[in-house]
Design a protein around this motif. Sequence first.
Motif, PDB file in Angstrom:
ATOM      1  N   VAL A   1       1.898   7.976   1.129  1.00 52.76           N
ATOM      2  CA  VAL A   1       0.723   7.196   1.511  1.00 52.76           C
ATOM      3  C   VAL A   1       1.032   5.707   1.465  1.00 52.76           C
ATOM      4  CG1 VAL A   1      -1.663   6.700   0.898  1.00 52.76           C
ATOM      5  CG2 VAL A   1      -0.717   8.975   0.497  1.00 52.76           C
ATOM      6  N   LEU A   2       1.892   5.355   0.542  1.00 51.63           N
ATOM      7  CA  LEU A   2       2.152   3.933   0.331  1.00 51.63           C
ATOM      8  C   LEU A   2       3.449   3.486   0.994  1.00 51.63           C
ATOM      9  CD1 LEU A   2       0.994   3.698  -3.368  1.00 51.63           C
ATOM     10  CD2 LEU A   2      -0.197   2.866  -1.354  1.00 51.63           C
ATOM     11  N   GLN A   3       3.884   4.253   1.986  1.00 51.21           N
ATOM     12  CA  GLN A   3       5.177   3.962   2.602  1.00 51.21           C
ATOM     13  C   GLN A   3       5.361   2.513   3.026  1.00 51.21           C
ATOM     14  OE1 GLN A   3       5.959   6.557   5.813  1.00 51.21           O
ATOM     15  NE2 GLN A   3       7.263   7.904   4.621  1.00 51.21           N
ATOM     16  N   ASP A   4       4.337   1.946   3.673  1.00 48.83           N
ATOM     17  CA  ASP A   4       4.545   0.571   4.137  1.00 48.83           C
ATOM     18  C   ASP A   4       4.080  -0.485   3.144  1.00 48.83           C
ATOM     19  OD1 ASP A   4       2.636   2.256   5.248  1.00 48.83           O
ATOM     20  OD2 ASP A   4       1.732   0.608   6.372  1.00 48.83           O
TER      21      ASP A   4
ATOM     22  N   SER B   1       1.887   4.624 -12.812  1.00 48.73           N
ATOM     23  CA  SER B   1       1.656   3.205 -12.530  1.00 48.73           C
ATOM     24  C   SER B   1       2.604   2.728 -11.443  1.00 48.73           C
ATOM     25  CB  SER B   1       1.890   2.357 -13.776  1.00 48.73           C
ATOM     26  OG  SER B   1       1.002   2.737 -14.772  1.00 48.73           O
ATOM     27  N   LEU B   2       2.070   1.940 -10.527  1.00 47.99           N
ATOM     28  CA  LEU B   2       2.867   1.376  -9.433  1.00 47.99           C
ATOM     29  C   LEU B   2       2.766  -0.134  -9.504  1.00 47.99           C
ATOM     30  CD1 LEU B   2       1.171   3.521  -6.637  1.00 47.99           C
ATOM     31  CD2 LEU B   2       3.244   4.116  -7.883  1.00 47.99           C
ATOM     32  N   LEU B   3       3.895  -0.824  -9.381  1.00 50.84           N
ATOM     33  CA  LEU B   3       3.860  -2.282  -9.361  1.00 50.84           C
ATOM     34  C   LEU B   3       3.950  -2.753  -7.915  1.00 50.84           C
ATOM     35  CD1 LEU B   3       3.948  -4.829 -11.266  1.00 50.84           C
ATOM     36  CD2 LEU B   3       6.400  -4.855 -10.810  1.00 50.84           C
ATOM     37  N   VAL B   4       2.952  -3.535  -7.494  1.00 48.89           N
ATOM     38  CA  VAL B   4       2.947  -4.052  -6.115  1.00 48.89           C
ATOM     39  C   VAL B   4       2.688  -5.562  -6.145  1.00 48.89           C
ATOM     40  CG1 VAL B   4       2.062  -1.876  -5.157  1.00 48.89           C
ATOM     41  CG2 VAL B   4       0.445  -3.670  -5.778  1.00 48.89           C
ATOM     42  N   ASN B   5       2.983  -6.243  -5.043  1.00 46.16           N
ATOM     43  CA  ASN B   5       2.580  -7.644  -4.943  1.00 46.16           C
ATOM     44  C   ASN B   5       1.063  -7.689  -4.920  1.00 46.16           C
ATOM     45  OD1 ASN B   5       5.192  -8.748  -4.683  1.00 46.16           O
ATOM     46  ND2 ASN B   5       5.236  -8.086  -2.545  1.00 46.16           N
ATOM     47  N   THR B   6       0.494  -8.697  -5.564  1.00 48.93           N
ATOM     48  CA  THR B   6      -0.972  -8.769  -5.592  1.00 48.93           C
ATOM     49  C   THR B   6      -1.535  -8.809  -4.170  1.00 48.93           C
ATOM     50  OG1 THR B   6      -0.908  -9.778  -7.763  1.00 48.93           O
ATOM     51  CG2 THR B   6      -2.923 -10.131  -6.495  1.00 48.93           C
ATOM     52  N   SER B   7      -0.768  -9.392  -3.242  1.00 47.62           N
ATOM     53  CA  SER B   7      -1.258  -9.450  -1.859  1.00 47.62           C
ATOM     54  C   SER B   7      -1.349  -8.058  -1.216  1.00 47.62           C
ATOM     55  CB  SER B   7      -0.356 -10.362  -1.025  1.00 47.62           C
ATOM     56  OG  SER B   7       0.982  -9.924  -1.141  1.00 47.62           O
ATOM     57  N   ASP B   8      -0.675  -7.059  -1.803  1.00 47.31           N
ATOM     58  CA  ASP B   8      -0.737  -5.686  -1.268  1.00 47.31           C
ATOM     59  C   ASP B   8      -1.724  -4.806  -2.043  1.00 47.31           C
ATOM     60  OD1 ASP B   8       1.178  -6.136   0.662  1.00 47.31           O
ATOM     61  OD2 ASP B   8       2.842  -5.569  -0.656  1.00 47.31           O
TER      62      ASP B   8
ATOM     63  N   GLU C   1      -4.831  -3.200  -0.016  1.00 45.49           N
ATOM     64  CA  GLU C   1      -4.397  -2.136   0.886  1.00 45.49           C
ATOM     65  C   GLU C   1      -4.020  -0.889   0.069  1.00 45.49           C
ATOM     66  OE1 GLU C   1      -1.054  -3.267   3.305  1.00 45.49           O
ATOM     67  OE2 GLU C   1      -0.982  -1.289   4.262  1.00 45.49           O
ATOM     68  N   SER C   2      -3.326  -1.081  -1.021  1.00 40.88           N
ATOM     69  CA  SER C   2      -2.909   0.067  -1.842  1.00 40.88           C
ATOM     70  C   SER C   2      -4.130   0.805  -2.377  1.00 40.88           C
ATOM     71  CB  SER C   2      -2.063  -0.392  -3.039  1.00 40.88           C
ATOM     72  OG  SER C   2      -1.049  -1.252  -2.629  1.00 40.88           O
ATOM     73  N   LEU C   3      -5.096   0.061  -2.908  1.00 42.15           N
ATOM     74  CA  LEU C   3      -6.284   0.709  -3.479  1.00 42.15           C
ATOM     75  C   LEU C   3      -7.045   1.462  -2.399  1.00 42.15           C
ATOM     76  CD1 LEU C   3      -7.725  -2.033  -5.898  1.00 42.15           C
ATOM     77  CD2 LEU C   3      -6.576   0.100  -6.527  1.00 42.15           C
ATOM     78  N   GLN C   4      -7.166   0.831  -1.238  1.00 37.41           N
ATOM     79  CA  GLN C   4      -7.953   1.466  -0.172  1.00 37.41           C
ATOM     80  C   GLN C   4      -7.252   2.704   0.374  1.00 37.41           C
ATOM     81  OE1 GLN C   4      -8.546  -1.982   2.279  1.00 37.41           O
ATOM     82  NE2 GLN C   4     -10.343  -2.630   1.135  1.00 37.41           N
ATOM     83  N   LYS C   5      -5.937   2.612   0.561  1.00 36.83           N
ATOM     84  CA  LYS C   5      -5.202   3.775   1.071  1.00 36.83           C
ATOM     85  C   LYS C   5      -5.251   4.922   0.074  1.00 36.83           C
ATOM     86  CE  LYS C   5      -1.864   2.323   4.414  1.00 36.83           C
ATOM     87  NZ  LYS C   5      -0.466   2.062   4.719  1.00 36.83           N
ATOM     88  N   LEU C   6      -5.068   4.591  -1.191  1.00 39.23           N
ATOM     89  CA  LEU C   6      -5.094   5.645  -2.206  1.00 39.23           C
ATOM     90  C   LEU C   6      -6.474   6.287  -2.269  1.00 39.23           C
ATOM     91  CD1 LEU C   6      -2.968   3.906  -4.980  1.00 39.23           C
ATOM     92  CD2 LEU C   6      -2.377   6.012  -3.761  1.00 39.23           C
ATOM     93  N   GLN C   7      -7.504   5.464  -2.151  1.00 42.52           N
ATOM     94  CA  GLN C   7      -8.869   5.999  -2.182  1.00 42.52           C
ATOM     95  C   GLN C   7      -9.036   7.037  -1.072  1.00 42.52           C
ATOM     96  OE1 GLN C   7     -11.268   5.403  -4.274  1.00 42.52           O
ATOM     97  NE2 GLN C   7     -13.056   6.265  -3.269  1.00 42.52           N
ATOM     98  N   ARG C   8      -8.570   6.678   0.123  1.00 42.31           N
ATOM     99  CA  ARG C   8      -8.737   7.590   1.257  1.00 42.31           C
ATOM    100  C   ARG C   8      -7.921   8.845   1.049  1.00 42.31           C
ATOM    101  NH1 ARG C   8      -7.520   3.076   5.086  1.00 42.31           N
ATOM    102  NH2 ARG C   8      -6.583   4.605   6.459  1.00 42.31           N
TER     103      ARG C   8
END
Length: 443
Positions: A397-400, A416-423, A426-433
């Motif tokens: 889901v988080l490929q990109d 736990s996943l570490l992402v740039n705050t700017s991502d 998108e990460s929260l929304q994709k995971l929600q879906r």
Amino acid sequence: MLVYKFGGTSVGSVINMNHVKDIITADNEQKIVVLSAMSGTTNALVEISGLMEQGKTNQAIEQIRQLNESYNATVYDLLQNEDPRKAVSAYVNRSFKLVLDLVNEPFTQTINNTVLATGELLSTYMFSRLLQQEGINAVLLPALEFMRIDRSHEPDNFYIQQNLTRLLEATPDADMYITQGFICLDAEGQITNLQRGGSDYTATILGAAVQAKEVQIWTDIDGFHNNDPRYVNDTQALSHLSYDEAAELAYFGAKILHPQTVMPVRSLDIPLRLKNTMAPEAHGTLITNQVNGEGIKAIAAKDGITAIKIKSVRMLLAHGFLKKVFEIFERYETSIDMITTSEIAVSLTIDDTTNLEAITAELQEFATVEVDDYMSIVCLVGHHIIYHPDTPELFQVLQDVNVRMIAYGGSNNNISLLVNTSDKLESLQKLQRYVFEKSMVKM
Ligand code: ADP
Ligand code: ASP
Ligand code: MG
């Protein structure tokens, strides 16, 4: 005894204060009622304190005056009888005069904490006078007479219990006791606080001190949601969570609970219930030691994370390398949230960068160090999620999204996943879906 805590929005207007009054008087159970400052007040006080620190005296004075005026207007609406209205107005003006007097003093941390404490002192004074006006036998307990933290910033439970019990026993017939969340004394007896959002923590510390039947946190939403409603649409309230699940979510950024809230009640098995002041009939979330269901239950994110990659200058991670690394972080009292290792490097994350420079300097004596800030941890929580058949697909889901680190298996209940705050969004929304709506996500 019950402990109820009402947050900033719950006491943020005259209408809401009256809702709170109705909620706490709906039954005859004796309770301790912990209040936050009215919403917006602590932020305004932080700003005032900042202006004082920068020596912007006139701006600080102007903002104090404006806040004082807005409180006078609230007091006028809140209390109809002349005597309590006069008494509360005098208290409000005295409180702001105290803040004004601090403007000309050399700025210190204690001055900052004194300014910040004003919000809770005001809300509790105003609210207890409202109850008294209505003939309710409510006693105001000054938190600074019993709330104290020790040298390691942990609640001084023995001191709290002794002093709280002494105060409660002085007025055993009260219907309820009103007290301030957030504020406390430090080991030197100076005024301090439990960090932003700390009133939740006050409530569970007090719940443990009196062995309460239940602690209820009343806020502006109908319980713990399965994702952050500030960033994601269609989140759902969860009816139950276990202490472990709630503690992980709170620690990893679910703003509804201060990160430490669960700890005091977990060990005593005191139920913790989250309720909505604006919709008291809604079920809310009950947090106990009971575990319900499998799979991913909720997602949270914590900002302000700094990632540090430490590469051994030798080809392989030599024996003792990790020990040397951890000892440095321990010496600087900096806790590590996530950690991954490879053959030549260890990557870890911290959220407190106070001593980052000193830590980096020491690490550089035996390693090369790369530091990245503006990172966020996205945390997925649920009972035994690492065994759940759906979990491995998550990563597709988080490929990109550029996932910088993954902590999988550290506990059975957390990924736990570490992402740039700017991502993060998108990460929260994709995971929600993917997780909760199960619709196909574009990969
Ligand atoms: P209070 O002032 O009552 O302490 P807070 O603003 O501290 O209230 O916490 C409640 C807010 O937390 C909600 O309005 C919501 O925007 C936010 N929040 C973030 N994550 C969650 C979550 N997982 N569930 C519910 N609320 C959340
Ligand atoms: N008033 C404090 C804050 O805004 C504490 C709290 O609301 O819990 O952080
Ligand atoms: Mg809060």
